[in-house]
Enzyme design. Structure first.
Site, mmCIF file in Angstrom:
data_model
loop_
_atom_site.group_PDB
_atom_site.id
_atom_site.type_symbol
_atom_site.label_atom_id
_atom_site.label_comp_id
_atom_site.label_asym_id
_atom_site.label_seq_id
_atom_site.Cartn_x
_atom_site.Cartn_y
_atom_site.Cartn_z
ATOM 1 N N ARG A 195 0.932 -1.255 0.010
ATOM 2 C CA ARG A 195 -0.083 -0.018 -0.016
ATOM 3 C C ARG A 195 1.113 1.227 0.157
ATOM 4 O O ARG A 195 0.358 2.443 -0.295
ATOM 5 C CB ARG A 195 -0.931 -0.073 1.219
ATOM 6 C CG ARG A 195 -2.078 -1.059 0.785
ATOM 7 C CD ARG A 195 -3.163 -1.096 2.093
ATOM 8 N NE ARG A 195 -2.520 -1.310 3.418
ATOM 9 C CZ ARG A 195 -2.353 -2.405 3.982
ATOM 10 N NH1 ARG A 195 -2.507 -3.523 3.355
ATOM 11 N NH2 ARG A 195 -1.720 -2.261 5.140
ATOM 12 N N GLU A 221 6.316 -10.301 15.254
ATOM 13 C CA GLU A 221 5.658 -11.034 16.454
ATOM 14 C C GLU A 221 6.241 -12.403 16.691
ATOM 15 O O GLU A 221 6.733 -12.339 17.557
ATOM 16 C CB GLU A 221 4.146 -10.596 16.488
ATOM 17 C CG GLU A 221 3.872 -10.636 18.041
ATOM 18 C CD GLU A 221 2.244 -10.405 17.990
ATOM 19 O OE1 GLU A 221 1.621 -9.992 16.997
ATOM 20 O OE2 GLU A 221 1.685 -10.611 19.012
#
Ligand code: AMP
Length: 173
Positions: free
Chosen positions: A61, A98
């Site tokens: 994006r 993560e």
């Protein structure tokens, strides 16, 4: 304060792409010519007099407004992509997620040592992707003139991962 018009075109999508994430959908900004013009001008404004040579857009994006920003700043545009997308000789940077690690890549020789570079993505979240991008730019010897985001998810403290260069975010949450 957040611009109410721009803010109204960003949609919160709970639990996408996985549970617990509130995804910030910018499709509404893309769909409006008026919004695109306004967002591009707000992204460009702080950097108009900064002699930006290159806007680096982060997959995927970051390519959308990154190109418009490059156009507004009369700068080159360079893509930073996930592995396996770019042809030719590449530079690669690992970064932590993560759980586990990921990589981003940029074409070798896309950026010169003398360039002033503006890094752009749609959302600053944990800052891991933008920091990895900054490491790629540093490896070229170029100068990072700033960071540009449509929005900053401030509760994730992404700014702390970025260096001293100015950070422009149009919206904060
Ligand atoms: P970061 O955690 O800052 O490395 O963000 C990783 C990438 O995921 C960036 O390219 C962001 O555009 C995207 N991203 C992270 N969180 C969100 C969110 N809540 N909504 C939309 N995009 C996100």
């Amino acid at each position: 304060m957040n611009d109410p018009y721009i803010n109204s075109l960003i949609r919160d999508v709970p639990d996408f792409p996985k549970k617990g994430i509130v995804f910030k959908d910018i499709s509404g900004l893309l769909a409006s010519a008026k919004a695109r013009t306004l967002v591009t001008s707000k992204l460009a404004q702080p950097f108009l007099a900064k002699n930006i040579d290159v806007v680096v857009g982060i997959e995927s994006r970051g390519f959308l407004f990154g190109m418009l920003l490059a156009e507004a700043l009369n700068a080159r545009f360079v893509m930073v992509r996930k592995p396996g997308k770019l042809p030719g000789e590449l530079m690669t940077q690992d970064y932590d997620l993560e759980y586990g690690t990921d990589q981003i890549q940029m074409q070798k020789n896309a950026i010169k040592e003398t360039d002033h570079v503006l890094i752009h993505d749609d959302v600053l979240a944990t800052g891991g992707t933008a920091r990895a991008t900054s490491q790629l730019i540093h490896a070229t010897g170029a100068t990072i003139a700033g960071y540009s985001f449509i929005m900053d998810l401030t509760f994730l403290n992404g700014k702390e991962k970025l260096g001293d260069a100015p950070i422009n975010s149009i919206l904060s949450y």
